[in-house]
Design a protein around this motif. Structure first.
Motif, PDB file in Angstrom:
ATOM      1  N   ALA A   1       0.837  -1.204   0.000  1.00  0.00           N
ATOM      2  CA  ALA A   1       0.000   0.000   0.000  1.00  0.00           C
ATOM      3  C   ALA A   1       0.871   1.252   0.000  1.00  0.00           C
ATOM      4  O   ALA A   1       0.583   2.228  -0.708  1.00  0.00           O
ATOM      5  N   ILE A   2       1.926   1.250   0.812  1.00  0.00           N
ATOM      6  CA  ILE A   2       2.837   2.397   0.857  1.00  0.00           C
ATOM      7  C   ILE A   2       3.495   2.595  -0.495  1.00  0.00           C
ATOM      8  O   ILE A   2       3.536   3.707  -1.043  1.00  0.00           O
ATOM      9  N   ALA A   3       4.017   1.519  -1.076  1.00  0.00           N
ATOM     10  CA  ALA A   3       4.677   1.615  -2.377  1.00  0.00           C
ATOM     11  C   ALA A   3       3.701   2.076  -3.452  1.00  0.00           C
ATOM     12  O   ALA A   3       4.026   2.942  -4.280  1.00  0.00           O
ATOM     13  N   ALA A   4       2.481   1.526  -3.446  1.00  0.00           N
ATOM     14  CA  ALA A   4       1.511   1.863  -4.485  1.00  0.00           C
ATOM     15  C   ALA A   4       1.123   3.334  -4.436  1.00  0.00           C
ATOM     16  O   ALA A   4       1.055   4.013  -5.470  1.00  0.00           O
TER      17      ALA A   4
ATOM     18  N   GLU B   1      -4.978  20.058  -4.506  1.00  0.00           N
ATOM     19  CA  GLU B   1      -5.500  19.240  -3.410  1.00  0.00           C
ATOM     20  C   GLU B   1      -5.524  17.770  -3.803  1.00  0.00           C
ATOM     21  O   GLU B   1      -5.596  17.415  -4.979  1.00  0.00           O
ATOM     22  N   ARG B   2      -5.408  16.927  -2.788  1.00  0.00           N
ATOM     23  CA  ARG B   2      -5.506  15.481  -2.978  1.00  0.00           C
ATOM     24  C   ARG B   2      -6.435  14.931  -1.911  1.00  0.00           C
ATOM     25  O   ARG B   2      -6.768  15.624  -0.948  1.00  0.00           O
ATOM     26  N   TYR B   3      -6.848  13.687  -2.080  1.00  0.00           N
ATOM     27  CA  TYR B   3      -7.820  13.104  -1.148  1.00  0.00           C
ATOM     28  C   TYR B   3      -7.361  11.711  -0.742  1.00  0.00           C
ATOM     29  O   TYR B   3      -7.081  10.855  -1.583  1.00  0.00           O
ATOM     30  N   GLY B   4      -7.274  11.517   0.564  1.00  0.00           N
ATOM     31  CA  GLY B   4      -6.910  10.211   1.086  1.00  0.00           C
ATOM     32  C   GLY B   4      -7.420  10.069   2.502  1.00  0.00           C
ATOM     33  O   GLY B   4      -8.010  10.987   3.066  1.00  0.00           O
ATOM     34  N   MET B   5      -7.154   8.921   3.078  1.00  0.00           N
ATOM     35  CA  MET B   5      -7.506   8.675   4.469  1.00  0.00           C
ATOM     36  C   MET B   5      -6.621   7.550   4.996  1.00  0.00           C
ATOM     37  O   MET B   5      -5.874   6.918   4.228  1.00  0.00           O
ATOM     38  N   THR B   6      -6.668   7.327   6.297  1.00  0.00           N
ATOM     39  CA  THR B   6      -5.765   6.355   6.909  1.00  0.00           C
ATOM     40  C   THR B   6      -5.879   4.987   6.246  1.00  0.00           C
ATOM     41  O   THR B   6      -4.872   4.351   5.929  1.00  0.00           O
ATOM     42  N   GLU B   7      -7.088   4.528   6.011  1.00  0.00           N
ATOM     43  CA  GLU B   7      -7.289   3.168   5.509  1.00  0.00           C
ATOM     44  C   GLU B   7      -6.948   3.002   4.033  1.00  0.00           C
ATOM     45  O   GLU B   7      -6.733   1.880   3.563  1.00  0.00           O
ATOM     46  N   THR B   8      -6.962   4.091   3.291  1.00  0.00           N
ATOM     47  CA  THR B   8      -6.776   3.997   1.840  1.00  0.00           C
ATOM     48  C   THR B   8      -5.500   4.658   1.341  1.00  0.00           C
ATOM     49  O   THR B   8      -5.175   4.540   0.159  1.00  0.00           O
TER      50      THR B   8
END
Length: 479
Positions: free
Chosen positions: A154-157, A277-284
């Motif tokens: 997930a980190i790499a992706a 701006e970007r959009y993310g969250m802890t799980e994704t």
């Protein structure tokens, strides 16, 4: 999988990390993290007392090299919540900078002082892409915090998708002052530059002067949250050096909450540089972003899905929304290699978070014709059903912020016997002694948006309640 940090293998004299006047080259980081990694061998997981210091960065890199999942701890967390996190994650030890005073909930853990120098090569990194890398605890707004297990893939992706979206290279020097216990500050802000082979300069504490100094001194990118950009926008008029420094940056990125339109426009007008701006969250981790090569301004948009990310909008009954009309509101669901593997010790919560292989974000948005996403709020707190309409709080907040008499604004819904829910505006006026009248604000919103989106109630505050990331805590707003 391949190494998370290819540049560490070479161990060059190139700058990797700088916190204030303390820094490490790639060679020095490799030796320091390698020495610490050897001490972590065999641990099931470790906690990291995540102060904004060089030691935190070394500790997390060492844990990743050793293949030991790290649990970043917010130093401001209260005793009850910290006890829950430690009890839930059961770390074998806690990594901290020498001299840090640790609170009582950590007293029973073996303490390892992080020394930012060493002489040992790092061990071979784990090859299993699904191996847990970090366990990051959510904010706990609807119960005790849950530990999101983030695998190495997930980190790499996410970081590789941002390389594409932001044309991020080893020549970039990232400036930021974000905390290091969450996704934005730690994964994007520290691990991101290290994966690219670039460097990061952490201010320790945010100041407009620090931003100006570091960007003028070779910084190419700035990461911040809306509160930071608001302060930069306010300082620009009287600080030509700050304006020049921001104008010289290659990329200004805001995240963690929506950046108000008036701050976008003020920064663009005074620097010629637009904030993306970007959009993310802890799980994704990261889901979407405005691209660095976009020629059209996308104020109010969080951009398009990143490479490898599938994104859809759904109705409340799960029906997929196919419209790209900028009006139809639905919940965002995502899938892809950037997702977490589940909540630690919570199979029930993990199962509830997914619709098949789609993760339910709880965020609601609309999509424009070009596929870009505009978030209108959280499903639980920002989707207001009033008079038969589904209304997103975010667009009303932006309309309110466009009024010269409004400094800050939040919008919520409250039960109404006639409308189902009525729209309530919480306003911090620009002039506390002369706040704009409620009917004037309601008419202002109705003229910009639509009559059914006007606030029915306006409440005035001295300040809006916010968390450490600058997000407004709407659950703390009460009539």
């Amino acid at each position: 999988m391949s190494s998370l940090f290819p540049a560490l293998e070479a161990g060059s004299g190139r700058s990797a990390l700088r916190f204030g006047d303390r820094s490490l080259t790639y060679g020095e980081l490799r030796a320091a993290a390698g020495s610490l990694a050897a001490r972590l061998d065999g641990a099931e997981r470790v906690a990291v007392w995540a102060t904004p210091t060089l030691e935190t960065a070394v500790a997390v890199v060492a844990a990743l090299l050793a293949g030991v999942p790290a649990v970043p701890l917010n130093p401001k967390t209260g005793e009850r919540e910290l006890t829950h996190i430690i009890t839930d994650s059961r770390p074998a030890m806690v990594l901290a900078a020498p001299g840090d005073e640790l609170p009582e909930p950590l007293a029973e853990l073996t303490r390892v002082d992080v020394i930012p120098h060493g002489d040992a090569p790092p061990p071979p990194e784990p090859e299993d892409a699904e191996a847990p890398a970090l366990i990051v605890y959510t904010s706990g707004t609807t119960g005790p915090p849950k530990g999101a297990v983030l695998p190495r893939r997930a980190i790499a992706a996410t970081l590789d998708a941002l390389e594409d979206a932001w044309t991020w290279t080893s020549d970039d020097v990232l400036v930021h002052a974000l905390p290091l216990f969450h996704v934005h500050g730690l994964i994007l802000g520290v691990l991101g530059p290290l994966r690219r082979g670039g460097s990061v300069r952490h201010l320790g504490r945010f100041t407009t002067g620090g931003v100006a100094r570091e960007l003028a001194g070779g910084g190419t990118m700035l990461f911040g949250v809306p509160t930071m950009y608001h302060r930069l926008a306010e300082a620009l008029d009287g600080d030509p050096q700050l304006a020049k420094a921001l104008a010289g940056a290659r990329l200004l990125v805001s995240g963690s909450a929506a950046l108000p339109v008036h701050d976008h426009e003020r920064i663009a007008a005074l620097t010629g540089r637009r904030v993306i701006e970007r959009y993310g969250m802890t799980e994704t981790l990261m889901n979407t972003s405005v691209r660095a090569d976009d020629v059209e301004p996308r104020t109010g948009s969080v951009g398009v899905p990143l490479p490898g990310v599938d994104l859809r909008l759904v109705e409340e009954d799960g029906t997929e929304i196919t419209a790209y009309d900028g009006e139809t509101v639905g919940e965002i669901q995502v899938r892809g290699p950037h997702l977490f593997t589940g909540y630690l010790n919570r199979p029930d919560a993990t199962a509830a978070a997914f619709d098949g292989d789609w993760f339910r974000t709880g965020d609601v948005a609309v999509r424009d014709a070009d596929g870009s996403v505009r978030i209108v709020g959280r499903k639980a707190t920002d989707l207001i059903k009033s008079g038969g309409y589904k209304i997103g709080a975010g667009e009303i907040e932006n309309a309110l912020l466009d009024h010269p008499g409004v400094r800050e604004a939040a919008v919520t819904g409250e039960p109404d016997p006639d409308l189902g829910e009525r729209i309530v505006a919480w306003v911090v006026p620009s002039d506390p002694a002369g706040p704009p009248p409620a009917d004037e604000l309601a008419d202002h919103v109705a003229a910009q948006l639509a009559p059914h989106k006007r606030p029915r109630t306006v409440r005035y505050l001295d300040v809006l309640p916010r968390n450490d990331m600058g997000k407004i805590m709407k659950r703390a707003l009460h009539g």
